[in-house]
Design a protein around this motif. Structure first.
Motif, PDB file in Angstrom:
ATOM      1  N   PRO A   4       0.834  -1.192   0.000  1.00 50.59           N
ATOM      2  CA  PRO A   4       0.000   0.000   0.000  1.00 50.59           C
ATOM      3  C   PRO A   4       0.869   1.242   0.000  1.00 50.59           C
ATOM      4  CG  PRO A   4      -0.761  -1.577   1.645  1.00 50.59           C
ATOM      5  CD  PRO A   4       0.562  -2.062   1.144  1.00 50.59           C
ATOM      6  N   GLY A   6       0.637   5.807  -0.959  1.00 49.61           N
ATOM      7  CA  GLY A   6      -0.088   6.916  -1.549  1.00 49.61           C
ATOM      8  C   GLY A   6       0.269   8.192  -0.838  1.00 49.61           C
ATOM      9  N   SER A   7      -0.644   9.112  -0.850  1.00 48.91           N
ATOM     10  CA  SER A   7      -0.379  10.416  -0.256  1.00 48.91           C
ATOM     11  C   SER A   7      -1.572  10.915   0.542  1.00 48.91           C
ATOM     12  CB  SER A   7      -0.041  11.425  -1.355  1.00 48.91           C
ATOM     13  OG  SER A   7      -1.117  11.506  -2.283  1.00 48.91           O
ATOM     14  N   ARG A   8      -2.395   9.977   1.046  1.00 51.16           N
ATOM     15  CA  ARG A   8      -3.599  10.396   1.749  1.00 51.16           C
ATOM     16  C   ARG A   8      -3.590   9.896   3.192  1.00 51.16           C
ATOM     17  NH1 ARG A   8      -9.799   9.767  -0.371  1.00 51.16           N
ATOM     18  NH2 ARG A   8      -9.145   7.631  -0.759  1.00 51.16           N
ATOM     19  N   GLN A  68      -4.597   0.038   0.136  1.00 54.38           N
ATOM     20  CA  GLN A  68      -4.094   0.218  -1.231  1.00 54.38           C
ATOM     21  C   GLN A  68      -5.051   1.062  -2.063  1.00 54.38           C
ATOM     22  OE1 GLN A  68      -3.800  -3.356  -3.632  1.00 54.38           O
ATOM     23  NE2 GLN A  68      -1.939  -2.594  -4.592  1.00 54.38           N
ATOM     24  N   GLN A  69      -6.333   0.712  -2.030  1.00 55.48           N
ATOM     25  CA  GLN A  69      -7.316   1.434  -2.842  1.00 55.48           C
ATOM     26  C   GLN A  69      -7.490   2.872  -2.378  1.00 55.48           C
ATOM     27  OE1 GLN A  69     -10.809  -1.035  -2.612  1.00 55.48           O
ATOM     28  NE2 GLN A  69      -9.802  -2.769  -3.636  1.00 55.48           N
ATOM     29  N   GLN A  71      -5.170   4.641  -1.057  1.00 57.64           N
ATOM     30  CA  GLN A  71      -3.883   5.329  -1.197  1.00 57.64           C
ATOM     31  C   GLN A  71      -3.441   5.961   0.121  1.00 57.64           C
ATOM     32  OE1 GLN A  71      -4.764   7.936  -4.642  1.00 57.64           O
ATOM     33  NE2 GLN A  71      -3.511   6.558  -5.873  1.00 57.64           N
ATOM     34  N   SER A  73      -1.170   6.864   3.154  1.00 54.68           N
ATOM     35  CA  SER A  73       0.255   7.065   3.391  1.00 54.68           C
ATOM     36  C   SER A  73       0.596   7.094   4.878  1.00 54.68           C
ATOM     37  CB  SER A  73       0.718   8.378   2.751  1.00 54.68           C
ATOM     38  OG  SER A  73      -0.042   9.476   3.253  1.00 54.68           O
TER      39      SER A  73
END
Length: 261
Positions: A4, A6-8, A68-69, A71, A73
């Motif tokens: 996983p 992301g940036s959220r 993962q979905q 995103q 972080s």
């Protein structure tokens, strides 16, 4: 499954403190996904292009795909002090996928005075005789009410629950009736709390040690004033890898999720 990333920010919500954090996060224009377990909790959060609120429960089978979905972080856990299951799940996921995690822990109140009783668990209460021949008000949430079913014949039980169909259905299934239920969203004012206790002639109140935000301070004050026995169930023990009770520190983590506070 891939790593996983992301940036959220994932904000584990459902509390008034999480709503305060969400407003500050939106003002800082930080992308944030908020999870809550009930549709009613959605109303706590402001409308913002930077905030997304999802309703539902997560489990071990779905946490990886969720991260993962979505995103994700980093994780800010501002769930209720008694929502230990989601905290444990988030901590394990953060460790497995090496995501920064911070627990925002609602401040605890100082140890109570007599006639208040502090117990480590609900089981210790149910195995005692503290409720016998008492007029008992339960302010524990609807999920625990079914465990009090054997006590309906040994004491007069009343319950305060959230104003939701789910809570009402669970309370009725646990043996409560229209005469022994009241649906109000806490915290209540001292005046309203007092009127309720006096109307039902309550002699014992059972509640969670959920802090000022949960109205614990008002219950303590009123118990002293009316000489009502207050039984507090301690918060579950959770080994948080990082925690703070400071909103400013939590917000710094949202912007810069460094490994250590």
């Amino acid at each position: 499954m891939s790593q996983p990333g992301g940036s959220r920010l994932w904000l584990i919500g459902g509390t008034r403190e999480s709503a305060e954090l969400a407003r500050a996060i939106a003002n800082r224009q930080l992308p944030c996904l908020i999870t809550v377990t009930t549709p009613a909790a959605q109303s706590l959060y402001p409308d913002s292009a930077f905030l997304e609120v999802r309703v539902g429960r997560l489990g071990e089978a779905t946490i990886g795909s969720f991260l993962q979905q979505a995103q994700v972080s980093h994780i800010l856990d501002a769930s209720h002090p008694f929502a230990s299951a989601i905290s444990a799940l988030a901590i394990a996921a953060a460790e497995r996928w090496q995501l920064p995690y911070l627990r925002y822990q609602r401040p605890e109140l100082a140890p109570p005075q007599s006639p208040q009783v502090v117990l480590t668990s609900l089981e210790s209460l149910l195995s005692s005789d503290l409720l016998s021949q008492q007029r008992v008000l339960l302010t524990l949430g609807y999920r625990w009410l079914h465990q009090f079913q054997p006590w309906h014949g040994q004491s007069q039980l009343y319950a305060r629950i959230l104003p939701s169909p789910e809570a009402l259905a669970a309370a009725i299934a646990a043996g409560f009736t229209a005469k022994t239920l009241i649906a109000l969203r806490p915290p209540l004012s001292l005046e309203l709390e007092k009127a309720l206790w006096q109307q039902w002639q309550i002699t014992t109140v059972v509640t969670k040690a959920s802090g000022k935000a949960g109205g614990e301070d008002i219950k303590r004050q009123l118990a002293e004033q009316l000489r009502v026995r207050l039984i507090l169930i301690e918060r579950p023990a959770v080994n948080y890898p990082q925690q703070t009770s400071n909103i400013a520190i939590a917000l710094r983590f949202c912007q810069n999720p460094t490994p250590h506070i």
